[in-house]
Design an enzyme around this catalytic site. Structure first.
Site, short mmCIF file in Angstrom:
data_model
loop_
_atom_site.label_atom_id
_atom_site.label_comp_id
_atom_site.label_asym_id
_atom_site.label_seq_id
_atom_site.Cartn_x
_atom_site.Cartn_y
_atom_site.Cartn_z
N HIS A 247 0.83 -1.21 0.00
CA HIS A 247 0.00 0.00 0.00
C HIS A 247 0.86 1.25 0.00
CE1 HIS A 247 0.43 -0.88 4.39
NE2 HIS A 247 0.58 0.43 4.49
N HIS B 206 3.98 7.03 3.83
CA HIS B 206 4.92 5.91 3.65
C HIS B 206 4.48 4.98 2.52
CE1 HIS B 206 2.08 4.09 6.69
NE2 HIS B 206 2.26 3.00 5.99
N GLU C 105 7.60 0.98 5.13
CA GLU C 105 7.06 -0.07 5.98
C GLU C 105 7.30 -1.40 5.28
OE1 GLU C 105 2.78 0.14 6.41
OE2 GLU C 105 2.77 -1.24 8.11
#
Ligand code: CO
Length: 134
Positions: free
Chosen positions: A7, A79, A130
């Site tokens: 994502h 992020h 991440e």
């Protein structure tokens, strides 16, 4: 080491406004809001054919995205999340290569119920990364 882009996360100052924009203006499929007190955010997922967009709104006073929104009051890209097969092996390789892992370096359970880690943006061209184990 890197798998798919899981994502892209956007920090937003007003989640309901962001939901309206993505749902009504962009015609996207959205999840219901999910409060994650241990991460200091409320999250809505925008489901796309090839990936997801995560809309993040601060939750609580010590939200980790609050400083970002102070610097970017209108919101912004917060992020990128990449998938990895073995998050501890990925972490060990990154640390060996000189990258900084945020927090205590131990994976935490992320918004999808899977182990996640965050890598310092200064080591990755200004982008917080991440890693999520899938
Ligand atoms: Co994320």
């Amino acid at each position: 080491m890197l798998g798919r882009l899981n994502h892209v996360a956007l920090a937003v100052p007003d989640l309901s406004a962001a939901v309206s924009t993505y749902r009504d203006m962009l015609g996207a499929q959205l999840s219901a809001p999910l409060a994650l007190p241990e991460h200091g955010v409320t999250v809505v997922f925008v489901t796309l054919e090839n990936t997801k967009v995560e809309l993040l709104e601060p939750l609580g006073e010590a939200s980790p995205i609050a400083p970002f929104l102070q610097r970017n009051p209108g919101g912004g890209m917060h992020h990128l999340c990449y998938e990895v097969g073995d998050i501890r092996a990925a972490r060990d390789r990154l640390v060996e290569g000189g990258a900084r892992v945020l927090g205590d370096g131990e994976p935490k359970t992320g918004a999808h119920g899977k182990p996640v880690l965050f890598l310092h943006p200064k080591d990755f061209f200004g982008t917080l990364i991440e890693l999520e184990e899938v």
